[in-house]
Design a protein around this motif. Structure first.
Motif, PDB file in Angstrom:
ATOM      1  N   UNK A 388       0.836  -1.202   0.000  1.00  0.00           N
ATOM      2  CA  UNK A 388       0.000   0.000   0.000  1.00  0.00           C
ATOM      3  C   UNK A 388       0.869   1.249   0.000  1.00  0.00           C
ATOM      4  N   UNK A 389       0.389   2.289  -0.663  1.00  0.00           N
ATOM      5  CA  UNK A 389       1.134   3.545  -0.704  1.00  0.00           C
ATOM      6  C   UNK A 389       1.193   4.151   0.701  1.00  0.00           C
ATOM      7  N   UNK A 390       2.400   4.504   1.186  1.00  0.00           N
ATOM      8  CA  UNK A 390       2.535   4.996   2.565  1.00  0.00           C
ATOM      9  C   UNK A 390       1.838   6.324   2.829  1.00  0.00           C
ATOM     10  N   UNK A 391       1.545   7.078   1.769  1.00  0.00           N
ATOM     11  CA  UNK A 391       0.881   8.369   1.954  1.00  0.00           C
ATOM     12  C   UNK A 391      -0.572   8.333   1.486  1.00  0.00           C
ATOM     13  N   UNK A 412      11.604   1.201   1.684  1.00  0.00           N
ATOM     14  CA  UNK A 412      10.654   2.055   0.950  1.00  0.00           C
ATOM     15  C   UNK A 412      11.279   3.425   0.708  1.00  0.00           C
ATOM     16  N   UNK A 413      11.305   3.865  -0.535  1.00  0.00           N
ATOM     17  CA  UNK A 413      11.832   5.192  -0.878  1.00  0.00           C
ATOM     18  C   UNK A 413      10.743   6.220  -0.574  1.00  0.00           C
ATOM     19  N   UNK A 414      10.693   6.672   0.686  1.00  0.00           N
ATOM     20  CA  UNK A 414       9.592   7.551   1.097  1.00  0.00           C
ATOM     21  C   UNK A 414       9.648   8.913   0.422  1.00  0.00           C
ATOM     22  N   UNK A 415      10.842   9.358   0.049  1.00  0.00           N
ATOM     23  CA  UNK A 415      10.951  10.658  -0.639  1.00  0.00           C
ATOM     24  C   UNK A 415      10.253  10.606  -1.998  1.00  0.00           C
ATOM     25  N   UNK A 416      10.490   9.532  -2.737  1.00  0.00           N
ATOM     26  CA  UNK A 416       9.849   9.377  -4.037  1.00  0.00           C
ATOM     27  C   UNK A 416       8.340   9.204  -3.874  1.00  0.00           C
ATOM     28  N   UNK A 417       7.944   8.433  -2.855  1.00  0.00           N
ATOM     29  CA  UNK A 417       6.521   8.223  -2.596  1.00  0.00           C
ATOM     30  C   UNK A 417       5.838   9.533  -2.198  1.00  0.00           C
ATOM     31  N   UNK A 418       6.545  10.339  -1.423  1.00  0.00           N
ATOM     32  CA  UNK A 418       5.974  11.615  -0.983  1.00  0.00           C
ATOM     33  C   UNK A 418       5.817  12.568  -2.163  1.00  0.00           C
ATOM     34  N   UNK A 419       6.811  12.592  -3.041  1.00  0.00           N
ATOM     35  CA  UNK A 419       6.728  13.461  -4.215  1.00  0.00           C
ATOM     36  C   UNK A 419       5.560  13.045  -5.112  1.00  0.00           C
ATOM     37  N   UNK A 420       5.381  11.732  -5.282  1.00  0.00           N
ATOM     38  CA  UNK A 420       4.270  11.241  -6.098  1.00  0.00           C
ATOM     39  C   UNK A 420       2.933  11.580  -5.436  1.00  0.00           C
ATOM     40  N   UNK A 421       2.892  11.526  -4.113  1.00  0.00           N
ATOM     41  CA  UNK A 421       1.658  11.851  -3.393  1.00  0.00           C
ATOM     42  C   UNK A 421       1.314  13.322  -3.536  1.00  0.00           C
ATOM     43  N   UNK A 422       2.322  14.183  -3.463  1.00  0.00           N
ATOM     44  CA  UNK A 422       2.086  15.612  -3.626  1.00  0.00           C
ATOM     45  C   UNK A 422       1.563  15.914  -5.025  1.00  0.00           C
TER      46      UNK A 422
END
Length: 465
Positions: A388-391, A412-422
């Motif tokens: 599941x997506x962390x954000x 988990x590359x949270x920086x990449x996931x956060x950028x995609x979420x934004x």
């Protein structure tokens, strides 16, 4: 506020709240202080419970007799709900429905930890579970009862029965028979509160009569009788019995993660005879929920000396003695998990516990207690390691405790996931939001309702008339 020498209000209409600038040391002796807080260390496990099983009543026996006598109707768990039978503290059997579920949401989860219910729905979507996530429900009133002391048993019982009656009839909007969906309670306090209230109802003819009048006016009786659920089921119990199926969805190795479990008082200390104990989980000596799913996911579950302790929430003192809540959460739970257990995460299964252990960590910094530990619900962690997506799904950004360190340990590359979420949020601003659940199913009556044909329910798709 003007106060006398004892710190009490002196002007009419002023109220002593017991916190903030009005707080005064109680000056309890060490012995008195130990007595006052002993309840938070209460041990409920198979080894410590000395009560003879023969002396503990199974309230369901009295419930079946009341139905036989024509006093009530029981909402049964049928084969269509695909139940799995588990053992409780005294070896009694309890049926946990796994399909056709009616989600009894949590006010605290939806308001403070939205990734909590979203993670659960995401897991059920992945497993193809049939459920109803409707809007026609209300809070359990436990905040009123435990938090303020102004509630009464009639209001608690009426709301309990009203919500469970709605679960019973909710499938009618799709053309199903009553009882098609079975309630799954998200909040641990609602869970404990409802179990206590069910016992009161079954034992008190006077309470049943009082509440029957209320529900009659609301049109919430079945053949003129009160509807009582066969079992009261918490989401963590569903997660426990489904743990091996959920583990089959796992995408991220979690075998190197050290987790401490915080068992919620309202889940396993309120009506303890109803809590699940599994011989394959901690030798059957401690409540199985949360620990079971973590072990199924390969996580290292680490014991610690304050495992049994309350999180400090307790309802009333989170309002009027919040310093107790904050210090207890940090000193008795978080600090011990960090220093003694060297935990990577603390896992819980109740709204108030997750909120208390997660949101209060920042306050410790003011006292030089800089302890940081990610705090997640069991379903959040399970969803995270199942991809599941962390954000977007787990919504870790709503947490005050740092979750980035945990995600890094999970790879988990949270920086990449956060950028995609934004970037996704920009799409939401433009009206391109997607849904975990068909929004047409959320309204099953009243303004805005449109009848739904059950023509294509598989995969969550529906057809409106």
């Amino acid at each position: 506020m003007s106060m006398d020498g004892t710190g009490r209000p002196t002007q009419p209409g002023e109220r002593f709240t017991g916190h903030g600038p009005e707080w005064r040391d109680s000056n309890l002796s060490p012995r008195e202080a130990a007595i006052a807080t002993a309840w938070v260390e209460q041990k409920i496990d198979r080894r410590s419970m000395l009560t003879n099983k023969d002396r503990v009543e199974d309230v369901r026996d009295a419930m079946w007799q009341l139905e036989k006598d024509g006093e009530i109707v029981v909402h049964r768990i049928t084969d269509a709900h695909e139940p799995i039978t588990v053992k409780t503290l005294y070896g009694w059997e309890k049926k946990i429905p796994t399909n056709r579920l009616w989600h009894h949401k949590s006010c605290g989860q939806c308001g403070n930890i939205p990734g909590y219910p979203v993670s659960l729905l995401w897991l059920q979507n992945k497993l193809g579970i049939s459920y109803l996530d409707e809007t026609d429900q209300t809070s359990c009133t436990a905040w009123n009862y435990h938090g303020s002391g102004i509630g009464n048993i009639e209001s608690l019982a009426a709301v309990f029965l009203r919500n469970f009656h709605q679960a019973y009839v909710s499938g009618k909007a799709q053309g199903f028979d009553p009882g098609h969906y079975y309630p799954l309670v998200h909040c641990g306090t609602s869970f404990g509160n409802y179990k206590e209230v069910r016992s009161y109802l079954i034992h008190s003819a006077k309470l049943r009569e009082s509440v029957k009048k209320i529900l009659g006016k609301l049109g919430r009786l079945v053949d003129g009788k009160l509807l009582i659920p066969e079992e009261i089921v918490h989401y963590s119990e569903w997660l426990h019995v489904m743990r091996h199926r959920i583990a089959n969805l796992q995408e991220i190795d979690a075998s190197h993660i050290r987790a401490t479990i915080h068992p919620a008082c309202h889940v396993y200390k309120m009506v303890p005879e109803d809590a699940i104990y599994d011989d394959s989980v901690l030798d059957g000596n401690r409540v199985a929920v949360s620990t079971g799913i973590m072990e199924a996911l390969g996580v290292q579950v680490i014991d610690y000396k304050t495992w049994y302790d309350c999180c400090g929430f307790g309802f009333r003192h989170i309002i009027s003695e919040r310093e107790f809540t904050r210090s207890f959460a940090i000193d008795r739970k978080i600090r011990v998990a960090v220093e003694e257990a060297r935990a990577d995460v603390m896992i819980g299964h109740d709204t108030g516990c997750i909120t208390t252990l997660d949101k209060n960590q920042w306050i410790g910094k003011a006292e030089g207690k800089h302890f940081e530990l990610p705090v997640l619900a069991d379903c959040q962690f399970a969803a995270l390691v199942c991809g599941a997506d962390p954000y977007k799904i787990v919504q870790t950004h709503w947490h005050a405790s740092p979750t980035e360190t945990l995600m890094e340990k999970l790879g988990i590359d949270w920086r990449a996931k956060k950028a995609a979420f934004e970037a996704y949020l920009k799409e939401v601003e433009q009206g391109k939001a997607d849904q975990l659940y068909d929004p047409r199913l959320r309204i099953t009556g009243g303004p805005g309702f449109r009848p739904i044909k059950p023509a294509a329910l598989s995969g969550g798709s529906v057809a409106a008339e």
